[in-house]
Scaffold this active site. Sequence first.
Site, PDB file in Angstrom:
ATOM      1  CG  MET A   1       2.373   5.480   9.729  1.00  0.00           C
ATOM      2  SD  MET A   1       1.850   5.549   7.997  1.00  0.00           S
ATOM      3  CE  MET A   1       0.067   5.384   8.186  1.00  0.00           C
TER       4      MET A   1
ATOM      5  CG  ASP B   1       1.410   2.092   4.748  1.00  0.00           C
ATOM      6  OD1 ASP B   1       0.543   2.725   5.369  1.00  0.00           O
ATOM      7  OD2 ASP B   1       2.512   2.557   4.437  1.00  0.00           O
TER       8      ASP B   1
ATOM      9  CD  GLU C   1      -0.088   5.942   4.365  1.00  0.00           C
ATOM     10  OE1 GLU C   1      -0.147   7.174   4.125  1.00  0.00           O
ATOM     11  OE2 GLU C   1       0.991   5.339   4.438  1.00  0.00           O
TER      12      GLU C   1
ATOM     13  CD1 TRP D   1       9.342   7.978   5.641  1.00  0.00           C
ATOM     14  CD2 TRP D   1       8.787   5.822   5.357  1.00  0.00           C
ATOM     15  NE1 TRP D   1       9.214   7.768   4.297  1.00  0.00           N
ATOM     16  CE2 TRP D   1       8.865   6.455   4.090  1.00  0.00           C
ATOM     17  CE3 TRP D   1       8.458   4.471   5.421  1.00  0.00           C
ATOM     18  CZ2 TRP D   1       8.630   5.764   2.900  1.00  0.00           C
ATOM     19  CZ3 TRP D   1       8.222   3.787   4.238  1.00  0.00           C
ATOM     20  CH2 TRP D   1       8.305   4.436   3.002  1.00  0.00           C
TER      21      TRP D   1
ATOM     22  N   GLY E   1       0.813  -1.209   0.000  1.00  0.00           N
ATOM     23  CA  GLY E   1       0.000   0.000   0.000  1.00  0.00           C
ATOM     24  C   GLY E   1       0.842   1.252   0.000  1.00  0.00           C
TER      25      GLY E   1
ATOM     26  CG  ASP F   1       3.446  -3.134   7.457  1.00  0.00           C
ATOM     27  OD1 ASP F   1       2.983  -3.054   8.595  1.00  0.00           O
ATOM     28  OD2 ASP F   1       3.693  -2.139   6.736  1.00  0.00           O
TER      29      ASP F   1
ATOM     30  CE1 TYR G   1       5.285   8.133   9.289  1.00  0.00           C
ATOM     31  CE2 TYR G   1       6.758   7.567  11.081  1.00  0.00           C
ATOM     32  CZ  TYR G   1       6.011   7.197   9.980  1.00  0.00           C
ATOM     33  OH  TYR G   1       5.987   5.883   9.574  1.00  0.00           O
TER      34      TYR G   1
END
Length: 381
Positions: A190, A118, A120, A339, A78, A116, A192
């Site tokens: 996440m 991801d 979003e 990251w 993703g 994993d 950040y």
Amino acid sequence: RAQLINPATLDYSRYTILNYSFFAPDSVGNLYGTDAWADSVLLRGKIDWGKPQPAYFPNTSIIDYAHVWGVRVMVSIGGWTLSENFPRIAADPKLRAHFAQECVRVLREYQFDGIDIDWEYPGYEEHKGTPADKENFTLLMQEIRDSIDAYGKKIKYNFYLTAAFGANASNMVHIEWDKISKIMDYINMMTYDFNGGWTPEANHNSPLYNPAVGAPGSLDNAYNLLTGTYNVPVEKINMGVAFYGRSLKGFGDGQAKLFATGHSGKPDDKTYHEDEGMPQYFNVVTRMKKFDRFWDDTAKVPYLISKDLTTFVSYDDVESIKLKAEYVKQKDLAGVIIWDCTGDYMETSPGSERIKGTPLVDVINDVLRPCKRKTIKKRWN
């Protein structure tokens, strides 16, 4: 920096899990790599040009090296630009089942140690999300869990399932945390990108605590929501740390400063041209002479103002990363996610292609080790 950082030079002693980003789902749940060249040389190994192609030298892929060190390698599926197909897949039982089998295929084909996701983000309209994503995300994760566990049982191996989650309150309401917490091995937050060109004021990318100005958003805020509101087990939570920064310029007639408004929303892609204005830590350091450093003692992060007062930079350094690692240790969380891990590989001098050190991941290790969680044994010869 391929000559500086590659499967042979990465310092595997500093990590327990590496996520390979990104694979992507198409509209019917098939999985594919997004960079044919990188997928080849990183996941297959160093090319042996002396043989008919494709041919690779044995034991030279990132997975080969990682397994020698007992480090897991997960495949991340993703990402911000590759999440629009998740809502459709998650909503359809047949597509969920096919996607889960594709996850098994990728594990088998590349010898990854887990999946994993991801996405979003569930419920995010701009990426075709709907309110139904909340339940469908859980169904998708359970389908993947069941499929990779069934494959793992056949080969007697415990595959991990993790996912990356948005750390704002608006993202968290679209997750069934009570169910997801039971399905996942780790919940990767996440913490950040809380602020950037899209926010009204010049603010921090990845603050430890909520800044004095702006909407609530920080590592501490995410922790309080996860544990206080949603009762997520602390031993499953990894908090994000950023090995990059965000720049802003175009403050009109005013000067760049913390919390300044009226900016253009545009990054300084001249100073940080290699990173399109979103500088990796090593590039922040190499251009430090152009800036003055300041410290926000409320948010517990540094920031930079250019000496000509035109550019604001939010970033993390050794001081702020250490504080975040200490916070994670104090709260007895699982650990941190980075990251990305290449961001703090410093050269002995610019262009030397010789590694001087990795100061940010070093301070994380200094605080968090010895790690309670065992690394894997080497799986393949």
